[in-house]
Design a protein around this motif. Structure first.
Motif, PDB file in Angstrom:
ATOM      1  N   ARG A  52       0.847  -1.189   0.000  1.00  0.00           N
ATOM      2  CA  ARG A  52       0.000   0.000   0.000  1.00  0.00           C
ATOM      3  C   ARG A  52       0.882   1.237   0.000  1.00  0.00           C
ATOM      4  O   ARG A  52       1.951   1.232   0.619  1.00  0.00           O
ATOM      5  CB  ARG A  52      -0.913   0.001   1.216  1.00  0.00           C
ATOM      6  CG  ARG A  52      -1.864  -1.189   1.244  1.00  0.00           C
ATOM      7  CD  ARG A  52      -2.783  -1.167   2.432  1.00  0.00           C
ATOM      8  NE  ARG A  52      -3.762  -0.089   2.366  1.00  0.00           N
ATOM      9  CZ  ARG A  52      -4.949  -0.194   1.757  1.00  0.00           C
ATOM     10  NH1 ARG A  52      -5.299  -1.329   1.173  1.00  0.00           N
ATOM     11  NH2 ARG A  52      -5.788   0.826   1.754  1.00  0.00           N
ATOM     12  N   VAL A  53       0.450   2.259  -0.699  1.00  0.00           N
ATOM     13  CA  VAL A  53       1.126   3.557  -0.648  1.00  0.00           C
ATOM     14  C   VAL A  53       0.351   4.420   0.340  1.00  0.00           C
ATOM     15  O   VAL A  53      -0.873   4.503   0.285  1.00  0.00           O
ATOM     16  CB  VAL A  53       1.235   4.230  -2.039  1.00  0.00           C
ATOM     17  CG1 VAL A  53      -0.121   4.454  -2.678  1.00  0.00           C
ATOM     18  CG2 VAL A  53       2.013   5.533  -1.943  1.00  0.00           C
ATOM     19  N   HIS A  54       1.065   5.006   1.275  1.00  0.00           N
ATOM     20  CA  HIS A  54       0.485   5.888   2.290  1.00  0.00           C
ATOM     21  C   HIS A  54       1.082   7.260   2.027  1.00  0.00           C
ATOM     22  O   HIS A  54       2.302   7.398   1.926  1.00  0.00           O
ATOM     23  CB  HIS A  54       0.860   5.385   3.685  1.00  0.00           C
ATOM     24  CG  HIS A  54       0.232   6.156   4.792  1.00  0.00           C
ATOM     25  ND1 HIS A  54      -1.068   5.943   5.196  1.00  0.00           N
ATOM     26  CD2 HIS A  54       0.726   7.148   5.563  1.00  0.00           C
ATOM     27  CE1 HIS A  54      -1.346   6.757   6.196  1.00  0.00           C
ATOM     28  NE2 HIS A  54      -0.279   7.496   6.432  1.00  0.00           N
ATOM     29  N   GLY A  55       0.242   8.251   1.850  1.00  0.00           N
ATOM     30  CA  GLY A  55       0.771   9.562   1.508  1.00  0.00           C
ATOM     31  C   GLY A  55      -0.074  10.691   2.050  1.00  0.00           C
ATOM     32  O   GLY A  55      -1.159  10.488   2.593  1.00  0.00           O
ATOM     33  N   GLY A  56       0.461  11.885   1.883  1.00  0.00           N
ATOM     34  CA  GLY A  56      -0.231  13.095   2.297  1.00  0.00           C
ATOM     35  C   GLY A  56       0.563  14.303   1.841  1.00  0.00           C
ATOM     36  O   GLY A  56       1.678  14.186   1.333  1.00  0.00           O
ATOM     37  N   TYR A  57      -0.021  15.452   2.036  1.00  0.00           N
ATOM     38  CA  TYR A  57       0.578  16.701   1.570  1.00  0.00           C
ATOM     39  C   TYR A  57       0.971  17.576   2.750  1.00  0.00           C
ATOM     40  O   TYR A  57       0.264  17.627   3.747  1.00  0.00           O
ATOM     41  CB  TYR A  57      -0.429  17.447   0.692  1.00  0.00           C
ATOM     42  CG  TYR A  57      -0.773  16.693  -0.570  1.00  0.00           C
ATOM     43  CD1 TYR A  57      -0.049  16.896  -1.736  1.00  0.00           C
ATOM     44  CD2 TYR A  57      -1.803  15.766  -0.592  1.00  0.00           C
ATOM     45  CE1 TYR A  57      -0.351  16.203  -2.894  1.00  0.00           C
ATOM     46  CE2 TYR A  57      -2.117  15.071  -1.743  1.00  0.00           C
ATOM     47  CZ  TYR A  57      -1.385  15.288  -2.890  1.00  0.00           C
ATOM     48  OH  TYR A  57      -1.693  14.590  -4.025  1.00  0.00           O
ATOM     49  N   GLY A  58       2.101  18.279   2.634  1.00  0.00           N
ATOM     50  CA  GLY A  58       2.555  19.214   3.658  1.00  0.00           C
ATOM     51  C   GLY A  58       3.904  18.830   4.222  1.00  0.00           C
ATOM     52  O   GLY A  58       4.302  17.668   4.201  1.00  0.00           O
ATOM     53  N   ALA A  59       4.609  19.835   4.745  1.00  0.00           N
ATOM     54  CA  ALA A  59       5.965  19.620   5.251  1.00  0.00           C
ATOM     55  C   ALA A  59       5.987  18.981   6.640  1.00  0.00           C
ATOM     56  O   ALA A  59       6.851  18.175   6.926  1.00  0.00           O
ATOM     57  CB  ALA A  59       6.725  20.946   5.281  1.00  0.00           C
ATOM     58  N   PHE A 102      -3.900   9.723   2.331  1.00  0.00           N
ATOM     59  CA  PHE A 102      -4.491   8.580   1.625  1.00  0.00           C
ATOM     60  C   PHE A 102      -3.684   7.327   1.903  1.00  0.00           C
ATOM     61  O   PHE A 102      -2.509   7.397   2.276  1.00  0.00           O
ATOM     62  CB  PHE A 102      -4.581   8.850   0.105  1.00  0.00           C
ATOM     63  CG  PHE A 102      -3.264   9.191  -0.544  1.00  0.00           C
ATOM     64  CD1 PHE A 102      -2.424   8.208  -1.036  1.00  0.00           C
ATOM     65  CD2 PHE A 102      -2.867  10.523  -0.676  1.00  0.00           C
ATOM     66  CE1 PHE A 102      -1.225   8.515  -1.639  1.00  0.00           C
ATOM     67  CE2 PHE A 102      -1.661  10.843  -1.290  1.00  0.00           C
ATOM     68  CZ  PHE A 102      -0.842   9.833  -1.774  1.00  0.00           C
ATOM     69  N   ASP A 103      -4.312   6.183   1.766  1.00  0.00           N
ATOM     70  CA  ASP A 103      -3.675   4.887   1.960  1.00  0.00           C
ATOM     71  C   ASP A 103      -4.328   3.944   0.945  1.00  0.00           C
ATOM     72  O   ASP A 103      -5.462   3.508   1.148  1.00  0.00           O
ATOM     73  CB  ASP A 103      -3.881   4.390   3.388  1.00  0.00           C
ATOM     74  CG  ASP A 103      -2.984   3.227   3.717  1.00  0.00           C
ATOM     75  OD1 ASP A 103      -1.871   3.468   4.198  1.00  0.00           O
ATOM     76  OD2 ASP A 103      -3.404   2.075   3.480  1.00  0.00           O
ATOM     77  N   LEU A 104      -3.629   3.651  -0.141  1.00  0.00           N
ATOM     78  CA  LEU A 104      -4.229   2.939  -1.270  1.00  0.00           C
ATOM     79  C   LEU A 104      -3.457   1.671  -1.622  1.00  0.00           C
ATOM     80  O   LEU A 104      -2.219   1.660  -1.569  1.00  0.00           O
ATOM     81  CB  LEU A 104      -4.245   3.856  -2.499  1.00  0.00           C
ATOM     82  CG  LEU A 104      -4.988   5.182  -2.348  1.00  0.00           C
ATOM     83  CD1 LEU A 104      -4.686   6.095  -3.521  1.00  0.00           C
ATOM     84  CD2 LEU A 104      -6.475   4.922  -2.221  1.00  0.00           C
ATOM     85  N   PHE A 130       5.542   3.427   2.042  1.00  0.00           N
ATOM     86  CA  PHE A 130       4.947   2.185   1.565  1.00  0.00           C
ATOM     87  C   PHE A 130       4.930   1.175   2.700  1.00  0.00           C
ATOM     88  O   PHE A 130       5.832   1.132   3.520  1.00  0.00           O
ATOM     89  CB  PHE A 130       5.756   1.651   0.375  1.00  0.00           C
ATOM     90  CG  PHE A 130       5.867   2.666  -0.729  1.00  0.00           C
ATOM     91  CD1 PHE A 130       4.927   2.704  -1.741  1.00  0.00           C
ATOM     92  CD2 PHE A 130       6.877   3.606  -0.732  1.00  0.00           C
ATOM     93  CE1 PHE A 130       4.991   3.654  -2.739  1.00  0.00           C
ATOM     94  CE2 PHE A 130       6.959   4.573  -1.734  1.00  0.00           C
ATOM     95  CZ  PHE A 130       6.015   4.581  -2.733  1.00  0.00           C
ATOM     96  N   HIS A 131       3.872   0.339   2.733  1.00  0.00           N
ATOM     97  CA  HIS A 131       3.771  -0.673   3.783  1.00  0.00           C
ATOM     98  C   HIS A 131       3.012  -1.886   3.259  1.00  0.00           C
ATOM     99  O   HIS A 131       2.374  -1.837   2.205  1.00  0.00           O
ATOM    100  CB  HIS A 131       3.113  -0.099   5.045  1.00  0.00           C
ATOM    101  CG  HIS A 131       1.667   0.239   4.891  1.00  0.00           C
ATOM    102  ND1 HIS A 131       0.660  -0.627   5.257  1.00  0.00           N
ATOM    103  CD2 HIS A 131       1.043   1.345   4.405  1.00  0.00           C
ATOM    104  CE1 HIS A 131      -0.511  -0.064   5.026  1.00  0.00           C
ATOM    105  NE2 HIS A 131      -0.310   1.138   4.496  1.00  0.00           N
ATOM    106  N   ASP A 132       3.120  -2.981   4.002  1.00  0.00           N
ATOM    107  CA  ASP A 132       2.481  -4.236   3.587  1.00  0.00           C
ATOM    108  C   ASP A 132       1.221  -4.562   4.384  1.00  0.00           C
ATOM    109  O   ASP A 132       0.652  -5.637   4.241  1.00  0.00           O
ATOM    110  CB  ASP A 132       3.460  -5.398   3.667  1.00  0.00           C
ATOM    111  CG  ASP A 132       3.954  -5.681   5.077  1.00  0.00           C
ATOM    112  OD1 ASP A 132       3.497  -5.004   6.032  1.00  0.00           O
ATOM    113  OD2 ASP A 132       4.801  -6.572   5.227  1.00  0.00           O
ATOM    114  N   GLY A 133       0.788  -3.651   5.236  1.00  0.00           N
ATOM    115  CA  GLY A 133      -0.399  -3.889   6.043  1.00  0.00           C
ATOM    116  C   GLY A 133      -0.153  -4.788   7.244  1.00  0.00           C
ATOM    117  O   GLY A 133      -1.068  -5.100   7.997  1.00  0.00           O
ATOM    118  N   LYS A 134       1.087  -5.221   7.434  1.00  0.00           N
ATOM    119  CA  LYS A 134       1.432  -6.108   8.552  1.00  0.00           C
ATOM    120  C   LYS A 134       2.442  -5.459   9.490  1.00  0.00           C
ATOM    121  O   LYS A 134       3.160  -6.142  10.205  1.00  0.00           O
ATOM    122  CB  LYS A 134       1.999  -7.424   8.015  1.00  0.00           C
ATOM    123  CG  LYS A 134       0.989  -8.212   7.203  1.00  0.00           C
ATOM    124  CD  LYS A 134       1.592  -9.497   6.697  1.00  0.00           C
ATOM    125  CE  LYS A 134       0.560 -10.276   5.885  1.00  0.00           C
ATOM    126  NZ  LYS A 134       1.122 -11.511   5.355  1.00  0.00           N
ATOM    127  N   GLY A 135       2.536  -4.136   9.439  1.00  0.00           N
ATOM    128  CA  GLY A 135       3.453  -3.420  10.328  1.00  0.00           C
ATOM    129  C   GLY A 135       4.829  -3.163   9.747  1.00  0.00           C
ATOM    130  O   GLY A 135       5.685  -2.610  10.436  1.00  0.00           O
TER     131      GLY A 135
END
Length: 92
Positions: free
Chosen positions: A32-39, A46-48, A74-79
């Protein structure tokens, strides 16, 4: 972490293709890609789920918002998480 972006410098309102070939994806069933905007404080978080593209890595297309900085990890949903990368967005 090996991440490719197309285009390399994201533009507001246009799609961004992300290809991830990092350590999390080697044996993962899901990435999954985990992202967001801002410094500092991430906004529009988002987490897609990404799609496996055999022999190329994990890929996804996202729409870019009119902000200055996009954060991705990025993560695998398992920590298991990879490093955070920051990407400057082309000014409109």
């Amino acid at each position: 972490m090996d991440v490719k972006l197309f285009p390399e410098k994201p533009e507001p309102y246009l799609p961004l293709t992300i290809i991830y070939q990092g350590r999390i994806g080697d044996n993962a069933q899901v990435v999954r890609v985990h992202g967001g905007y801002g410094a500092v404080n991430w906004e529009e978080v988002f987490d897609l789920p990404m799609h496996l593209w055999p022999d190329h890595g994990w890929t996804i297309n996202v729409a870019v918002l009119p902000q200055q900085l996009l954060n991705l990890t990025f993560h695998d949903g398992k920590g298991n998480w990879d490093e955070v990368m920051q990407v400057a967005i082309k000014s409109s």
